[in-house]
Scaffold this motif. Structure first.
Motif, mmCIF file in Angstrom:
data_model
loop_
_atom_site.group_PDB
_atom_site.id
_atom_site.type_symbol
_atom_site.label_atom_id
_atom_site.label_comp_id
_atom_site.label_asym_id
_atom_site.label_seq_id
_atom_site.Cartn_x
_atom_site.Cartn_y
_atom_site.Cartn_z
ATOM 1 N N PHE A 111 0.837 -1.200 0.000
ATOM 2 C CA PHE A 111 0.000 0.000 0.000
ATOM 3 C C PHE A 111 0.874 1.254 0.000
ATOM 4 O O PHE A 111 0.669 2.176 -0.802
ATOM 5 N N LEU A 112 1.861 1.293 0.889
ATOM 6 C CA LEU A 112 2.723 2.462 0.982
ATOM 7 C C LEU A 112 3.586 2.645 -0.271
ATOM 8 O O LEU A 112 3.818 3.769 -0.698
ATOM 9 N N GLU A 113 4.045 1.552 -0.860
ATOM 10 C CA GLU A 113 4.839 1.655 -2.086
ATOM 11 C C GLU A 113 4.003 2.236 -3.231
ATOM 12 O O GLU A 113 4.482 3.103 -3.965
ATOM 13 N N PHE A 114 2.777 1.763 -3.379
ATOM 14 C CA PHE A 114 1.900 2.326 -4.405
ATOM 15 C C PHE A 114 1.638 3.803 -4.125
ATOM 16 O O PHE A 114 1.614 4.626 -5.038
ATOM 17 N N PHE A 115 1.463 4.132 -2.855
ATOM 18 C CA PHE A 115 1.236 5.525 -2.468
ATOM 19 C C PHE A 115 2.465 6.378 -2.788
ATOM 20 O O PHE A 115 2.352 7.448 -3.384
ATOM 21 N N VAL A 116 3.650 5.895 -2.391
ATOM 22 C CA VAL A 116 4.888 6.649 -2.617
ATOM 23 C C VAL A 116 5.124 6.878 -4.106
ATOM 24 O O VAL A 116 5.415 7.997 -4.537
ATOM 25 N N SER A 150 8.768 3.749 4.491
ATOM 26 C CA SER A 150 7.635 2.835 4.296
ATOM 27 C C SER A 150 7.979 1.439 4.810
ATOM 28 O O SER A 150 7.109 0.742 5.328
ATOM 29 N N SER A 194 5.983 -0.320 7.836
ATOM 30 C CA SER A 194 5.446 -1.673 7.661
ATOM 31 C C SER A 194 5.837 -2.574 8.818
ATOM 32 O O SER A 194 5.019 -3.358 9.309
ATOM 33 N N GLY A 233 2.987 6.750 -6.457
ATOM 34 C CA GLY A 233 1.874 7.458 -7.080
ATOM 35 C C GLY A 233 1.816 8.918 -6.656
ATOM 36 O O GLY A 233 1.005 9.684 -7.154
ATOM 37 N N THR A 234 2.678 9.287 -5.727
ATOM 38 C CA THR A 234 2.716 10.649 -5.211
ATOM 39 C C THR A 234 3.841 11.412 -5.899
ATOM 40 O O THR A 234 4.927 10.881 -6.110
ATOM 41 N N ASN A 235 3.579 12.635 -6.212
ATOM 42 C CA ASN A 235 4.597 13.475 -6.833
ATOM 43 C C ASN A 235 5.550 13.981 -5.749
ATOM 44 O O ASN A 235 5.175 14.822 -4.939
#
Length: 161
Positions: free
Chosen positions: A20-25, A74, A78, A27-29
């Motif tokens: 979740f955090l990897e996708f967030f990181v 992250s 985790s 996906g974040t600019n």
């Protein structure tokens, strides 16, 4: 070999939080943070930079999201939030303290890599880059384990689960 249920639960929670955090990181600019690191480090070392690129005599360093310390944070999050102990308030305290420490250590790590690249060449900087990542990862895990033991009073890792 049978995997103990509490270890299995930890692993599932760890990978769920991490993914979740990897996708967030990613996906974040993070451009603002990458450019901040590039600018402040280039200015400190007297180097030329453009956006997230730092120029040395025999190459270019690109400050990418992985250079910000956010990915390491992250991993730390985790680990901390996958454990049963300590209670949530203390988990946030440990993570907040760890995040700040990670950012500082990572900033200095990247600065030292660029300095080595400036003084001794890109090849030597790459060697330091790889080595320092493993050393700093080990340091982060060691500090997390030490402080979590102190806060929880547990004697070993299985007590955190």
């Amino acid at each position: 070999m049978k995997l103990d249920k509490k270890y299995l639960i930890f692993l599932v929670k760890f990978f769920a939080i991490f993914l979740f955090l990897e996708f967030f990181v990613f996906g974040t600019n993070l451009t603002f943070l990458q450019e901040f690191i590039a600018k402040t480090q280039a200015d400190f070392l007297g180097l030329r930079y453009v956006n997230n690129l730092i120029f040395v005599s025999d190459g270019i360093f690109e400050i990418v999201p992985e250079c910000t310390g956010i990915v390491s944070a992250s991993i730390l999050a985790s680990i901390i939030f996958s454990m049963k102990k300590p209670e949530m308030k203390k988990k946030f305290f440990i993570f907040g303290l760890g995040f700040v420490l990670l950012f500082i250590v990572n900033y200095l790590r990247v600065l030292s890599i660029i300095w080595v690249g400036m003084e001794f060449g890109i090849e030597n900087a790459e060697l330091l880059h790889i080595t320092s990542w493993f050393v700093s990862s080990g340091l982060v895990l060691g500090l997390w384990y030490y402080f979590t033991k102190r806060i929880t009073g547990e004697k070993n890792l299985s007590g955190f689960l």
